[in-house]
Write a protein that holds these residues in place. Structure first.
Motif, PDB file in Angstrom:
ATOM      1  N   LEU A  67     -37.436 -14.541  12.112  1.00 37.52           N
ATOM      2  CA  LEU A  67     -36.821 -15.670  13.296  1.00 37.52           C
ATOM      3  C   LEU A  67     -37.543 -15.539  14.567  1.00 37.52           C
ATOM      4  N   VAL A  68     -37.785 -15.092  14.707  1.00 38.04           N
ATOM      5  CA  VAL A  68     -38.465 -13.987  16.584  1.00 38.04           C
ATOM      6  C   VAL A  68     -39.433 -14.883  16.527  1.00 38.04           C
ATOM      7  N   GLY A  69     -40.487 -14.615  15.039  1.00 38.23           N
ATOM      8  CA  GLY A  69     -41.742 -15.085  15.223  1.00 38.23           C
ATOM      9  C   GLY A  69     -42.163 -16.126  15.053  1.00 38.23           C
ATOM     10  N   ALA A  70     -41.223 -16.772  14.333  1.00 39.60           N
ATOM     11  CA  ALA A  70     -41.180 -18.328  14.161  1.00 39.60           C
ATOM     12  C   ALA A  70     -40.614 -19.239  15.637  1.00 39.60           C
ATOM     13  N   SER A  71     -40.258 -18.440  16.460  1.00 35.31           N
ATOM     14  CA  SER A  71     -39.640 -19.409  17.686  1.00 35.31           C
ATOM     15  C   SER A  71     -41.173 -19.497  18.522  1.00 35.31           C
ATOM     16  N   GLU A  72     -40.393 -20.825  19.790  1.00 35.56           N
ATOM     17  CA  GLU A  72     -41.121 -21.177  20.275  1.00 35.56           C
ATOM     18  C   GLU A  72     -41.017 -20.535  21.864  1.00 35.56           C
ATOM     19  N   LYS A  73     -40.331 -19.915  22.299  1.00 35.25           N
ATOM     20  CA  LYS A  73     -39.642 -19.319  23.046  1.00 35.25           C
ATOM     21  C   LYS A  73     -39.181 -17.713  22.635  1.00 35.25           C
ATOM     22  N   PRO A  74     -40.163 -16.715  22.109  1.00 37.23           N
ATOM     23  CA  PRO A  74     -38.781 -15.525  21.680  1.00 37.23           C
ATOM     24  C   PRO A  74     -38.706 -14.784  23.024  1.00 37.23           C
ATOM     25  N   VAL A  75     -38.899 -14.996  24.003  1.00 35.81           N
ATOM     26  CA  VAL A  75     -39.000 -14.344  25.525  1.00 35.81           C
ATOM     27  C   VAL A  75     -37.656 -14.476  25.651  1.00 35.81           C
ATOM     28  N   GLY A  76     -36.766 -15.961  25.142  1.00 33.14           N
ATOM     29  CA  GLY A  76     -35.730 -15.952  25.222  1.00 33.14           C
ATOM     30  C   GLY A  76     -35.036 -14.930  25.241  1.00 33.14           C
ATOM     31  N   ILE A  77     -35.434 -14.255  23.415  1.00 33.34           N
ATOM     32  CA  ILE A  77     -34.230 -13.825  22.409  1.00 33.34           C
ATOM     33  C   ILE A  77     -33.808 -12.431  22.584  1.00 33.34           C
ATOM     34  N   VAL A  78     -32.505 -12.122  22.266  1.00 37.05           N
ATOM     35  CA  VAL A  78     -32.693 -10.390  22.709  1.00 37.05           C
ATOM     36  C   VAL A  78     -31.981  -9.810  21.200  1.00 37.05           C
ATOM     37  N   VAL A  79     -32.552  -8.831  20.553  1.00 38.31           N
ATOM     38  CA  VAL A  79     -32.266  -8.335  19.279  1.00 38.31           C
ATOM     39  C   VAL A  79     -31.575  -6.928  19.987  1.00 38.31           C
ATOM     40  N   ALA A  80     -30.002  -7.204  19.310  1.00 38.69           N
ATOM     41  CA  ALA A  80     -29.381  -5.101  19.696  1.00 38.69           C
ATOM     42  C   ALA A  80     -29.977  -4.813  18.407  1.00 38.69           C
ATOM     43  N   THR A  81     -30.524  -3.426  18.272  1.00 34.27           N
ATOM     44  CA  THR A  81     -31.123  -3.113  17.295  1.00 34.27           C
ATOM     45  C   THR A  81     -30.540  -1.610  17.459  1.00 34.27           C
ATOM     46  N   GLY A  82     -30.819  -0.543  16.688  1.00 34.60           N
ATOM     47  CA  GLY A  82     -31.432   0.667  16.962  1.00 34.60           C
ATOM     48  C   GLY A  82     -31.797   1.434  15.771  1.00 34.60           C
ATOM     49  N   ASP A  83     -32.918   0.194  15.658  1.00 32.04           N
ATOM     50  CA  ASP A  83     -33.711   0.698  14.241  1.00 32.04           C
ATOM     51  C   ASP A  83     -35.226   0.388  15.349  1.00 32.04           C
ATOM     52  N   ARG A  84     -36.036   1.853  15.426  1.00 28.92           N
ATOM     53  CA  ARG A  84     -36.762   2.256  16.218  1.00 28.92           C
ATOM     54  C   ARG A  84     -37.672   1.435  15.851  1.00 28.92           C
ATOM     55  N   LEU A  85     -38.323   1.071  14.287  1.00 30.41           N
ATOM     56  CA  LEU A  85     -39.703   0.271  13.588  1.00 30.41           C
ATOM     57  C   LEU A  85     -39.047  -1.700  14.190  1.00 30.41           C
ATOM     58  N   GLU A  86     -37.667  -1.548  14.122  1.00 30.59           N
ATOM     59  CA  GLU A  86     -37.008  -2.868  14.106  1.00 30.59           C
ATOM     60  C   GLU A  86     -37.946  -3.299  16.311  1.00 30.59           C
ATOM     61  N   ARG A  87     -36.845  -1.921  16.371  1.00 27.10           N
ATOM     62  CA  ARG A  87     -37.568  -2.587  17.951  1.00 27.10           C
ATOM     63  C   ARG A  87     -39.101  -3.167  18.570  1.00 27.10           C
TER      64      ARG A  87
END
Length: 133
Positions: A67-87
Motif C-alpha cells: 500500500l505504501v509502495g503504491a501510494s502517489e504520496k507516501p510522505v503523507g502515510i504514517v505507519v504505527a509499528t514496533g517491528d524494526r524491519l517494517e520501520r
C-alpha cells in the motif's frame, strides 16, 4: 486465544477511530487475514476509517508495504509499528513511522481534545434559551 486476538484488534480499531475522528484524517488498520484475497470493511457505519485484512498468502506487513509502495504520496502515510524491519522498509518507501507507544500517546491526545470539545459543547448548551416560545 481467539478472544484475546479479537479484543486486541478491537482496541487498535477503536484507537484508529479516535485519531480519525479527531484529526479528520484517513485511517486504515491492516491485520493478517485468512482468506484468498484482501478484504475490507468500514470500522464504523458513520466513518470512512477502514479495516483491511491481508490474504492468508501474505502478512499484514507485506500488505502495508504494498500500500505504501503504491501510494502517489507516501510522505503523507504514517505507519504505527514496533517491528524494526517494517520501520526500515516503509521509511525507505517514503512513509513516516511511529512506535506503538507514540501511537498510544497520539490517541490519548486525541481523546483529550474530544473531551475538551465535549465539555465546550456541553457548556454552550447550558446557555441556550429553553423557554417555550
Amino acid at each position: 486465544m481467539r478472544e484475546s486476538m479479537e479484543s486486541a484488534q478491537a482496541h487498535i480499531v477503536s484507537a484508529g477511530l479516535v485519531v480519525h475522528d479527531t484529526e479528520h484524517i484517513r485511517v486504515t488498520v491492516v491485520f493478517d487475514g485468512k482468506g484468498d484475497r484482501i478484504t475490507s470493511e468500514p470500522a464504523s457505519k458513520d466513518s470512512d476509517c477502514l479495516i483491511v485484512f491481508a490474504p492468508a498468502s501474505m502478512t499484514a506487513d507485506d500488505l502495508i508495504e504494498q500500500l505504501v509502495g503504491a501510494s502517489e504520496k507516501p510522505v503523507g502515510i504514517v505507519v504505527a509499528t514496533g517491528d524494526r524491519l517494517e520501520r526500515e522498509t516503509v521509511t525507505s518507501l517514503g512513509a513516516e513511522v511511529i512506535s506503538p507507544a507514540n501511537f498510544e500517546a497520539w490517541v490519548e491526545r486525541c481523546r483529550s481534545v474530544q473531551s475538551r470539545r465535549g465539555r465546550a459543547r456541553s457548556s454552550r448548551d447550558e446557555w441556550n434559551n429553553r423557554l417555550p416560545l
